[in-house]
Write a protein that holds these residues in place. Structure first.
Motif, PDB file in Angstrom:
ATOM      1  N   LEU A   7     100.528 -15.411  17.859  1.00  0.00           N
ATOM      2  CA  LEU A   7     100.291 -15.570  16.423  1.00  0.00           C
ATOM      3  C   LEU A   7      99.462 -16.814  16.116  1.00  0.00           C
ATOM      4  CD1 LEU A   7     103.734 -14.471  14.968  1.00  0.00           C
ATOM      5  CD2 LEU A   7     101.527 -13.325  14.708  1.00  0.00           C
ATOM      6  N   VAL A   8      99.818 -17.949  16.746  1.00  0.00           N
ATOM      7  CA  VAL A   8      99.095 -19.183  16.464  1.00  0.00           C
ATOM      8  C   VAL A   8      97.637 -19.075  16.926  1.00  0.00           C
ATOM      9  CG1 VAL A   8      98.977 -21.637  16.953  1.00  0.00           C
ATOM     10  CG2 VAL A   8     101.190 -20.558  16.562  1.00  0.00           C
ATOM     11  N   LYS A   9      97.463 -18.548  18.132  1.00  0.00           N
ATOM     12  CA  LYS A   9      96.099 -18.416  18.656  1.00  0.00           C
ATOM     13  C   LYS A   9      95.288 -17.421  17.822  1.00  0.00           C
ATOM     14  CE  LYS A   9      97.208 -19.493  23.457  1.00  0.00           C
ATOM     15  NZ  LYS A   9      96.450 -20.739  23.618  1.00  0.00           N
ATOM     16  N   PHE A  10      95.933 -16.339  17.446  1.00  0.00           N
ATOM     17  CA  PHE A  10      95.269 -15.312  16.643  1.00  0.00           C
ATOM     18  C   PHE A  10      94.669 -15.916  15.372  1.00  0.00           C
ATOM     19  CE2 PHE A  10      95.689 -12.480  12.985  1.00  0.00           C
ATOM     20  CZ  PHE A  10      94.870 -11.445  13.368  1.00  0.00           C
ATOM     21  N   GLY A  11      95.443 -16.743  14.691  1.00  0.00           N
ATOM     22  CA  GLY A  11      94.957 -17.374  13.467  1.00  0.00           C
ATOM     23  C   GLY A  11      93.699 -18.189  13.730  1.00  0.00           C
ATOM     24  N   GLY A  12      93.711 -18.961  14.804  1.00  0.00           N
ATOM     25  CA  GLY A  12      92.560 -19.795  15.143  1.00  0.00           C
ATOM     26  C   GLY A  12      91.308 -18.976  15.401  1.00  0.00           C
ATOM     27  N   TRP A  13      91.475 -17.930  16.221  1.00  0.00           N
ATOM     28  CA  TRP A  13      90.304 -17.100  16.539  1.00  0.00           C
ATOM     29  C   TRP A  13      89.761 -16.413  15.299  1.00  0.00           C
ATOM     30  CZ3 TRP A  13      88.406 -18.848  20.562  1.00  0.00           C
ATOM     31  CH2 TRP A  13      89.125 -19.066  21.735  1.00  0.00           C
ATOM     32  N   ALA A  14      90.671 -15.904  14.456  1.00  0.00           N
ATOM     33  CA  ALA A  14      90.228 -15.171  13.263  1.00  0.00           C
ATOM     34  C   ALA A  14      89.431 -16.085  12.342  1.00  0.00           C
ATOM     35  CB  ALA A  14      91.418 -14.573  12.525  1.00  0.00           C
ATOM     36  N   ILE A  15      89.923 -17.313  12.142  1.00  0.00           N
ATOM     37  CA  ILE A  15      89.211 -18.262  11.286  1.00  0.00           C
ATOM     38  C   ILE A  15      87.841 -18.601  11.875  1.00  0.00           C
ATOM     39  CG2 ILE A  15      89.217 -20.672  10.520  1.00  0.00           C
ATOM     40  CD1 ILE A  15      91.001 -18.879   8.918  1.00  0.00           C
ATOM     41  N   GLY A  16      87.839 -18.876  13.187  1.00  0.00           N
ATOM     42  CA  GLY A  16      86.582 -19.221  13.849  1.00  0.00           C
ATOM     43  C   GLY A  16      85.562 -18.115  13.704  1.00  0.00           C
ATOM     44  N   MET A  17      85.998 -16.890  13.954  1.00  0.00           N
ATOM     45  CA  MET A  17      85.071 -15.761  13.905  1.00  0.00           C
ATOM     46  C   MET A  17      84.567 -15.543  12.491  1.00  0.00           C
ATOM     47  SD  MET A  17      83.533 -13.835  15.788  1.00  0.00           S
ATOM     48  CE  MET A  17      82.552 -12.374  15.851  1.00  0.00           C
ATOM     49  N   ARG A  18      85.459 -15.643  11.533  1.00  0.00           N
ATOM     50  CA  ARG A  18      85.058 -15.445  10.136  1.00  0.00           C
ATOM     51  C   ARG A  18      83.959 -16.445   9.758  1.00  0.00           C
ATOM     52  NH1 ARG A  18      85.717 -18.950   5.818  1.00  0.00           N
ATOM     53  NH2 ARG A  18      85.343 -17.841   3.887  1.00  0.00           N
ATOM     54  N   ALA A  70      85.333 -11.216   7.000  1.00  0.00           N
ATOM     55  CA  ALA A  70      84.102 -11.700   6.372  1.00  0.00           C
ATOM     56  C   ALA A  70      83.397 -10.584   5.607  1.00  0.00           C
ATOM     57  CB  ALA A  70      83.179 -12.272   7.441  1.00  0.00           C
ATOM     58  N   ARG A  71      83.953  -9.391   5.656  1.00  0.00           N
ATOM     59  CA  ARG A  71      83.266  -8.238   5.100  1.00  0.00           C
ATOM     60  C   ARG A  71      83.360  -8.156   3.581  1.00  0.00           C
ATOM     61  NH1 ARG A  71      83.621  -3.044   8.848  1.00  0.00           N
ATOM     62  NH2 ARG A  71      83.109  -4.682  10.321  1.00  0.00           N
ATOM     63  N   SER A  72      84.483  -8.555   3.040  1.00  0.00           N
ATOM     64  CA  SER A  72      84.601  -8.451   1.584  1.00  0.00           C
ATOM     65  C   SER A  72      85.397  -9.621   1.040  1.00  0.00           C
ATOM     66  CB  SER A  72      85.296  -7.151   1.200  1.00  0.00           C
ATOM     67  OG  SER A  72      86.689  -7.276   1.404  1.00  0.00           O
ATOM     68  N   LYS A  73      85.211  -9.868  -0.226  1.00  0.00           N
ATOM     69  CA  LYS A  73      85.854 -10.998  -0.870  1.00  0.00           C
ATOM     70  C   LYS A  73      87.376 -10.825  -0.828  1.00  0.00           C
ATOM     71  CE  LYS A  73      84.066 -14.139  -4.069  1.00  0.00           C
ATOM     72  NZ  LYS A  73      82.842 -14.358  -4.750  1.00  0.00           N
ATOM     73  N   TRP A  74      87.816  -9.592  -1.067  1.00  0.00           N
ATOM     74  CA  TRP A  74      89.250  -9.326  -1.156  1.00  0.00           C
ATOM     75  C   TRP A  74      89.929  -9.602   0.189  1.00  0.00           C
ATOM     76  CZ3 TRP A  74      92.704  -5.915   1.120  1.00  0.00           C
ATOM     77  CH2 TRP A  74      93.959  -5.845   0.484  1.00  0.00           C
ATOM     78  N   LEU A  75      89.324  -9.080   1.252  1.00  0.00           N
ATOM     79  CA  LEU A  75      89.898  -9.301   2.583  1.00  0.00           C
ATOM     80  C   LEU A  75      89.857 -10.773   2.954  1.00  0.00           C
ATOM     81  CD1 LEU A  75      88.361  -6.330   4.555  1.00  0.00           C
ATOM     82  CD2 LEU A  75      90.786  -6.800   4.278  1.00  0.00           C
ATOM     83  N   ASP A  76      88.730 -11.404   2.594  1.00  0.00           N
ATOM     84  CA  ASP A  76      88.556 -12.813   2.929  1.00  0.00           C
ATOM     85  C   ASP A  76      89.633 -13.654   2.253  1.00  0.00           C
ATOM     86  OD1 ASP A  76      87.285 -14.774   4.272  1.00  0.00           O
ATOM     87  OD2 ASP A  76      85.811 -15.171   2.721  1.00  0.00           O
ATOM     88  N   ASN A  77      89.955 -13.291   1.028  1.00  0.00           N
ATOM     89  CA  ASN A  77      90.946 -14.066   0.283  1.00  0.00           C
ATOM     90  C   ASN A  77      92.370 -13.854   0.778  1.00  0.00           C
ATOM     91  OD1 ASN A  77      89.048 -15.254  -1.295  1.00  0.00           O
ATOM     92  ND2 ASN A  77      89.241 -13.805  -2.974  1.00  0.00           N
ATOM     93  N   THR A  78      92.605 -12.773   1.528  1.00  0.00           N
ATOM     94  CA  THR A  78      93.966 -12.552   2.031  1.00  0.00           C
ATOM     95  C   THR A  78      94.093 -12.968   3.500  1.00  0.00           C
ATOM     96  OG1 THR A  78      93.302 -10.276   2.398  1.00  0.00           O
ATOM     97  CG2 THR A  78      94.639 -10.700   0.457  1.00  0.00           C
ATOM     98  N   ILE A  79      93.117 -12.565   4.305  1.00  0.00           N
ATOM     99  CA  ILE A  79      93.238 -12.825   5.746  1.00  0.00           C
ATOM    100  C   ILE A  79      92.980 -14.303   6.067  1.00  0.00           C
ATOM    101  CG2 ILE A  79      92.261 -12.313   8.016  1.00  0.00           C
ATOM    102  CD1 ILE A  79      91.969  -9.461   7.184  1.00  0.00           C
ATOM    103  N   SER A  80      92.010 -14.908   5.395  1.00  0.00           N
ATOM    104  CA  SER A  80      91.669 -16.296   5.735  1.00  0.00           C
ATOM    105  C   SER A  80      92.811 -17.289   5.518  1.00  0.00           C
ATOM    106  CB  SER A  80      90.430 -16.738   4.969  1.00  0.00           C
ATOM    107  OG  SER A  80      89.354 -15.954   5.378  1.00  0.00           O
ATOM    108  N   PRO A  81      93.471 -17.278   4.354  1.00  0.00           N
ATOM    109  CA  PRO A  81      94.590 -18.227   4.191  1.00  0.00           C
ATOM    110  C   PRO A  81      95.686 -17.982   5.229  1.00  0.00           C
ATOM    111  CG  PRO A  81      93.999 -17.259   2.088  1.00  0.00           C
ATOM    112  CD  PRO A  81      93.246 -16.500   3.124  1.00  0.00           C
ATOM    113  N   LEU A  82      95.936 -16.709   5.530  1.00  0.00           N
ATOM    114  CA  LEU A  82      96.943 -16.380   6.536  1.00  0.00           C
ATOM    115  C   LEU A  82      96.549 -16.989   7.885  1.00  0.00           C
ATOM    116  CD1 LEU A  82      99.506 -14.547   6.934  1.00  0.00           C
ATOM    117  CD2 LEU A  82      97.948 -12.880   7.916  1.00  0.00           C
ATOM    118  N   GLY A  83      95.260 -16.851   8.219  1.00  0.00           N
ATOM    119  CA  GLY A  83      94.763 -17.415   9.475  1.00  0.00           C
ATOM    120  C   GLY A  83      94.915 -18.923   9.512  1.00  0.00           C
TER     121      GLY A  83
END
Lengths: 316, 330
Positions: free
Chosen positions: B201-212, B127-140
């Motif tokens: 991996l599956v759980k990680f994606g869920g938590w990352a999206i939720g936290m973001r 959630a810190r920057s647009k660039w990270l958000d655009n890469t990590i979020s879709p992956l999550g």
């Protein structure tokens, strides 16, 4: 001169284009002056207040100069403004009820905020307690969480917090809107007391409640559709307004002693223009009873008498 | 405080009673007869089968009326007796479950806790920057939308079959006996890695999206704006937002921990991992009333226990619950 604003333009970016919420404001606030800023919803008064301290998207700085105590404020730069915030310019926000972190004790939050601004919290504590006394809050609130306070108490706590570092300019944004009338009176009187005790130098009180301003303001500035209409000492605005909008606005207020089932309260016919594409010339033209040919050109905000500014061709 | 927990305990007791009742009912509503099922495998003489059927029906206590069976179930339960397995006759259900539980905890506890920690950190980071958000979020989003078993099969195929570096079935090699040695522990970890990775991996994606999402919500909250208006540095604003955003994540963690003993049913089936999930499948296929019942009972206890722990944790981390307790609404 404490605050000087020259031709400040701040637009809102939308998909439909720029909304010209603040379109060229030029005015000044004197040392120790409490200036009321009034106007109907959407006239740009909150935009003006916020653009002086926290100008964030979708707000966009277009042009203008803001000078506080002789120093220019970099209002367009979120980071550089941090030097001035809290210490030089501060705000009591519209949302004072939710302004404090719900999961931190108020005292702890205050200390952390002060330390983060490199202010020694311990040295500030006696003054903080003195000011709590001033607004009649018990010192125990520092050990409480925000949800343990009533709405009025939160409002007063935020008032103390915002003015703790004696800012040169305080923006009080709709501080009475969520309160009952007796709390309203108490809060505005405290605000005047804060000014008198030099807890803040000048104050801009943003409200749509002109009767509150009549009680506390030294001067009143009226805005209409993103532009300034009139600024004058309070007595002049109430008793001898010169802008047609101010005249109609004041005459719309109920007067004590008049029974309104006998005399119907008059309003202002029509609606304010949409600011996405405002009409050329005077923006009040459509609703103005005295509009004439000259009003197709935008009127200048000129000083018609000492400290009395009006933006109207009839007066220029 | 006392009243609060007293009330909570009462609700948990009531929930346990209802859940255990439903747990008792579910296998008995299945069509078919477990004893018949068991005897048919033995291919007995018809007359012998009849005698055996009568014997086993009595042995499992299935000859008495249903209401009597229900009362017997509770009496046995209070004696810590979960019955005898039909499918693995004559082993007691408790013993079978106790043998499987360590594998579940060993597999799921690290997967749940590590994915929670890493997901929260990454989500807040994204959630810190647009660039990270655009890469990590879709992956999550892709990870969290992936079914566990599908990812499990992919991992098993790639690392197990194509690269051949990880085994794809069992908790340890069939040639080994469980004992304490480096060789055995290494073997155990090697078998553990793929099921763990698919869950993580599956759980990680869920938590990352939720936290973001939570962080962005908190950064737009009034108190964050106020801090910014008073010139607080980004660090402080983020610290407050993170602390508040983690509260719903703690609830989520509690729910996830609750199913720690059975949360990996399909993963365990894919990797033939001998946990409770694997056991449940076998029990259902064999109409083993008592084993199904016992497995579900463990899940019920796990969920309730985890919820209770989260209730306590919440009282510690969220002052609003503490204040609420003094009010009338507890």
């Amino acid at each position: 001169m404490s605050l000087q604003v020259e031709n400040l333009k701040v637009y809102y970016q939308t998909l439909g284009g720029d909304v010209k919420a603040l379109d060229g404001a030029t005015f000044s606030v004197a040392d120790g002056e409490i200036m009321g800023l009034a106007g109907e919803s959407g006239c740009g008064k909150t935009t003006l207040g916020h653009s002086l301290i926290r100008l964030t998207p979708p707000m966009r700085f277009i042009e203008g100069r803001v000078t506080l105590d002789g120093k220019e404020l970099p209002v367009w730069d979120m980071e550089e403004m941090n030097v001035f915030r809290f210490k030089k310019i501060s705000i009591i926000p519209q949302y004072a009820m939710n302004a404090m972190n719900p999961t931190r004790k108020i005292g702890k939050m205050t200390a952390e905020l002060l330390e983060s601004r490199r202010v020694n919290a311990q040295a500030t504590w006696p003054e903080l307690k003195r000011r709590l006394d001033l607004v009649e809050l018990s010192h125990d609130v520092l050990n409480m969480y925000p949800i343990e306070l009533s709405g009025g108490m939160k409002q007063r706590m935020v008032m103390v917090l915002s003015t703790l570092l004696d800012p040169s300019l305080l923006i009080a944004d709709e501080i009475t809107s969520a309160l009952d009338v007796s709390s309203q009176k108490a809060v505005v009187e405290m605000l005047v007391e804060f000014r008198n005790q030099r807890c803040c130098n000048s104050v801009i009180v943003i409200t749509h409640d002109i009767s509150i301003l009549y009680q506390i303001a030294d001067s009143i500035m009226i805005m209409y559709a993103g532009q300034l209409a009139e600024k004058a000492p309070t007595e002049t605005i109430i008793h001898a307004p010169r802008h047609p909008y101010t005249q109609l606005l004041i005459s719309s207020l109920p007067e004590i002693g008049v029974k309104h089932d006998e005399k119907r309260l008059s309003g202002i016919p029509g609606r304010p223009p949409l600011l996405l594409d405002p009409p050329a010339g005077c923006r009040f033209r459509e609703r103005c009873p005295v509009a004439f040919d000259a009003c197709l050109e935008p009127p200048p905000f000129t000083e018609v008498a000492s400290d009395h500014f009006v933006a109207c061709w009839k007066e220029a | 405080m006392r009243r609060y927990f007293g009330r909570k305990l009462f609700i948990y007791a009531l929930t346990f009673f209802l859940a255990a009742t439903i747990d008792w009912m579910i296998p008995r509503f299945m069509p078919g007869d477990p004893v018949q099922n068991m005897l048919s495998r033995a291919a007995l003489h018809a007359e012998a089968a009849e005698v055996m059927h009568g014997y086993y029906t009595r042995a499992f206590g299935l000859d008495v009326p249903v209401w009597q069976q229900y009362i017997n179930f509770w009496i046995a339960l209070f004696h810590g007796d979960l019955g005898t397995s039909v499918y693995l006759f004559p082993q007691p259900v408790l013993q079978i479950i106790m043998r499987a539980v360590p594998y579940d905890i060993f597999l799921l506890l690290p997967a749940i806790l590590l994915s929670w920690l890493a997901g929260n950190k990454f989500g807040a980071f994204a959630a810190r920057s647009k660039w990270l958000d655009n890469t990590i979020s879709p992956l999550g989003y892709i990870l969290t939308a992936t079914p566990y078993m599908w990812l499990g099969i992919l991992l098993a195929w790639f690392f197990g079959i194509v690269l051949g570096i990880f085994p794809i079935a069992g908790a340890y090699s069939f040639t080994m006996r469980p004992h304490l040695s480096w060789a055995f522990v290494g073997n155990l970890l090697k078998h553990w890695f793929l099921p763990f990775a698919s869950l993580f991996l599956v759980k990680f994606g869920g938590w990352a999206i939720g936290m973001r999402n939570m962080i962005i919500y908190e950064l737009e909250a009034d108190y964050s704006h106020y801090l910014e208006a008073l010139g607080a540095p980004r660090k402080l604003v983020r610290q407050y937002a993170y602390r508040n955003a983690i509260l719903p994540q703690i609830t989520g963690l509690g729910l996830d921990l609750g199913v720690v003993v059975a949360g990996a049913l399909v993963t365990e089936v894919v990797f033939s991992y001998p946990g409770i999930g694997y056991l449940i499948l076998a029990a259902i296929q064999n109409q083993d009333y008592f084993l199904i019942q016992g497995c579900f009972l463990f899940i019920i206890i796990g969920v309730l226990l985890a919820n209770f722990i989260i209730d306590i944790v919440y009282v510690i981390v969220d002052p609003r619950t503490r204040t609420g307790m003094q009010g009338e609404t507890v």
